[in-house]
Design an enzyme around this catalytic site. Structure first.
Site, PDB file in Angstrom:
ATOM      1  N   GLU A 211       0.848  -1.197   0.000  1.00 29.26           N
ATOM      2  CA  GLU A 211       0.000   0.000   0.000  1.00 29.26           C
ATOM      3  C   GLU A 211       0.890   1.257   0.000  1.00 29.26           C
ATOM      4  O   GLU A 211       0.804   2.106   0.883  1.00 29.26           O
ATOM      5  CB  GLU A 211      -0.979  -0.014   1.182  1.00 29.26           C
ATOM      6  CG  GLU A 211      -1.933  -1.194   1.087  1.00 29.26           C
ATOM      7  CD  GLU A 211      -3.140  -1.137   2.028  1.00 29.26           C
ATOM      8  OE1 GLU A 211      -3.177  -0.272   2.914  1.00 29.26           O
ATOM      9  OE2 GLU A 211      -4.041  -1.972   1.847  1.00 29.26           O
ATOM     10  N   GLU A 335      -4.847  -8.671  -0.756  1.00 23.43           N
ATOM     11  CA  GLU A 335      -5.637  -8.488   0.471  1.00 23.43           C
ATOM     12  C   GLU A 335      -7.091  -8.331   0.059  1.00 23.43           C
ATOM     13  O   GLU A 335      -7.406  -7.456  -0.767  1.00 23.43           O
ATOM     14  CB  GLU A 335      -5.183  -7.254   1.267  1.00 23.43           C
ATOM     15  CG  GLU A 335      -3.828  -7.423   1.910  1.00 23.43           C
ATOM     16  CD  GLU A 335      -3.435  -6.246   2.809  1.00 23.43           C
ATOM     17  OE1 GLU A 335      -4.324  -5.597   3.405  1.00 23.43           O
ATOM     18  OE2 GLU A 335      -2.215  -5.997   2.904  1.00 23.43           O
TER      19      GLU A 335
HETATM   20  O1  AHR Z   1      -5.150  -6.178   6.842  1.00 24.42           O
HETATM   21  C1  AHR Z   1      -5.034  -5.052   7.649  1.00 24.42           C
HETATM   22  C2  AHR Z   1      -4.383  -3.875   6.936  1.00 24.42           C
HETATM   23  O2  AHR Z   1      -5.196  -3.479   5.872  1.00 24.42           O
HETATM   24  C3  AHR Z   1      -3.057  -4.147   6.276  1.00 24.42           C
HETATM   25  O3  AHR Z   1      -1.998  -4.027   7.150  1.00 24.42           O
HETATM   26  C4  AHR Z   1      -2.987  -3.112   5.218  1.00 24.42           C
HETATM   27  O4  AHR Z   1      -2.202  -3.504   4.123  1.00 24.42           O
HETATM   28  C5  AHR Z   1      -4.436  -2.862   4.861  1.00 24.42           C
HETATM   29  O5  AHR Z   1      -4.730  -1.514   4.845  1.00 24.42           O
END
Ligand code: AHR
Length: 526
Positions: A211, A335
């Site tokens: 990110e 994610e």
């Molecule tokens: O999964 C939790 C958080 O969500 C992670 O650390 C980040 O990459 C995302 O914003």
């Protein structure tokens, strides 16, 4: 409706789209058509990947219990977790973050455990109500060696996320050297050997930051492209087929995708070969007041938000293709999941820990079906996160352990790993204004066809006729995941509130899909 060919008619509703029942009168109110001669790509097992971060109780309490623990473990790693991962054939695990990755110095997690430093965890400020402990001040007992051993026990490939915000390209070089250089070659590879692993780890997947548009450095896409080029230039490979994954967009931020790719190739398109994957993140958020506090409207609302994955994949893929015309770069979704407001975590140390209800299981199922339908574009996807966190498959606290509703979806869908995804067309009355009536995916291995289907309707059964173009059915069986209450969720005291059960078989070509259910049909073709 004007006359349309069968192909054009169903083509208009391919995948997750829905429409009213076809005009031809049938007993069934719905129809599923599987086109054996329209393969979409091979379902990479990595689409069923996982994610583990040093956040809350994912690592300490979830994975790592320590070698001297009374909790059954192998080398300090919770045995029940390893067993669960083996059952679902977990293909790959991402680590150490998430946002944590861009604050992590990999050197803190190597060498004798009693000599490792304790460091403030990235998430400490979000954990004010939790007592001090390893979740807030990381003792680095779980580092590179422990993670690789965890992966090996589970049968999964490791996928590392490198720190771009607060370390340098040289630190990444050295981490690779520690992992992949033969013993006897360098000081770092000898340190690995001294930890018990003479053979190189041969780590293939390397994420370059996380990110980077946010917690990974608040960069512009152009700044990140420059960093990416620096981090991936001229690193010795030690014979490993290295696969760099670039930090992709937050959901559908096409500006991030366009900006990165344009800047990356400013000195020539040759740079594209460095990017193996472009990793999008998409959390569908929540609907209603919380993980367990929702009504029927919020049930549909969350499923519709999860269904947005379909469009995000297509739009991001098309944006990538504007520069990467040959689509050499694959899409990752490293994610994904539902992210509910806090309130159902089982301990104050379980930051972002949430109960996963039947509703979350349907989110998982419809998302995995979406991934199967885009098997030609996707190389890896990682549900966030494995244990004690968002959209988890497991909840563990001290000596207690339970599999969640999401776990059962991964167990059912493991049958798709490595299969040939087939175009599958659904028509069914809508479940809600913003949601189709039935959706799913199909894949073929040899003569075994796996069809997974979500019926999102809160109360109505869907009776569907099934047509398999290009083969006939020899026999079939079904596995169904549902529960009487849409809020049902597994807990330590009630671990079987949501579980699979045998669902009979096709009656001729008809199957009855239970309300609020996920079904897997296993069909032997003649
Ligand atoms: O999964 C939790 C958080 O969500 C992670 O650390 C980040 O990459 C995302 O914003």
């Amino acid at each position: 409706m004007p006359e349309l060919s069968r192909r054009a008619f169903f083509g208009a509703v391919a995948g997750a789209a829905a429409l009213a029942a076809p005009r031809t009168a049938r007993a069934a109110d719905s129809h599923i058509e599987i086109l054996l001669n329209e393969p979409l790509g091979t379902v990479a097992p990595e689409l069923y990947g996982h994610f583990t971060e040093h956040i809350g109780a994912v690592v300490y309490d979830g994975i790592w219990v320590g070698e001297n623990s009374k909790i059954p473990n192998t080398g300090g790693i919770r045995q029940a977790l390893v067993d669960g991962l083996k059952k679902i054939q977990a293909p790959v695990i991402r680590w150490p973050g998430g946002c944590f990755a861009d604050s992590y110095d990999w050197r803190d997690g190597i060498g004798p455990r009693d000599k490792r430093p304790r460091r403030t965890n990235f998430w400490v400020d979000a954990m004010r109500s939790a007592p001090d402990g390893p979740q807030k001040y990381d003792p680095n007992q779980f580092g590179t060696t422990e993670f690789v051993r965890f992966c090996r026990l589970a049968g999964a490939q490791p996928y590392f996320a490198a720190n771009v915000r607060s370390l340098t390209p040289l630190d990444l070089d050295h981490w690779m050297e520690y992992c992949n250089a033969p013993a006897g070659m360098t000081t770092y590879s000898d340190m690995r050997a001294a930890a018990g692993d003479r053979d190189p780890y041969n780590i293939r997947y390397w994420g370059v930051g996380n990110e980077s548009w946010g917690c990974g450095g608040d960069m512009t896409p152009e700044e990140y492209a420059t960093e990416f080029r620096k981090f991936t230039s001229w690193i010795p490979g030690y014979g490993v087929d290295l696969r760099y994954i670039a930090s992709g967009p937050n959901g559908g931020d096409l500006n991030w995708t366009h900006g990165f790719f344009r800047k990356l190739i400013e000195n020539g398109k040759g740079q594209l070969h460095k990017v193996y994957g472009w990793a999008m993140h998409y959390y569908c958020g929540s609907a209603g007041k919380g993980a367990l506090d929702f009504d029927t409207n919020a049930w549909y609302e969350l499923l519709a938000k999860a269904d947005a994955m379909e469009g995000l994949i297509s739009r991001t893929w098309n944006a990538m293709g504007e520069i990467d015309n040959e689509h050499r770069v694959k899409l990752f979704v490293d994610e994904w999941g539902a992210w509910h407001p806090s309130g159902t975590e089982i301990d104050p140390t379980h930051l972002f820990g949430q109960a996963s209800s039947l509703r979350d299981a349907l989110v998982a199922a419809l998302t995995l079906d979406t991934f199967n339908r885009h098997a030609d574009k996707l190389a890896m996807c990682n549900v966030a996160q494995l244990v004690n966190n968002l959209h988890s498959l497991f909840i563990a606290h001290e000596d207690r352990f339970v599999t969640t509703a999401n776990y059962h979806v991964f167990e059912m869908y493991a049958a798709h790993h490595g299969g040939r995804s087939l175009r599958t067309l659904f028509s069914a009355p809508r479940a809600a204004r913003n949601l189709w009536g039935l959706a799913g995916s199909a894949s073929l291995k040899g003569k075994t066809l796996t069809v997974t289907v979500v019926n999102p309707h809160a109360t109505e059964l869907r009776e569907a006729s099934l047509a398999i173009r290009g083969a006939s059915i020899e026999n079939s069986s079904a596995t169904v995941l549902t529960a009487p209450d849409m809020h049902a969720h597994n807990t330590f005291s009630n671990p079987r509130a949501v579980e699979t059960s045998p669902g009979g078989s096709l009656a001729g070509d008809v199957f009855r899909f239970q309300p609020k259910s996920v079904t897997r049909l296993t069909i032997s073709l003649a």
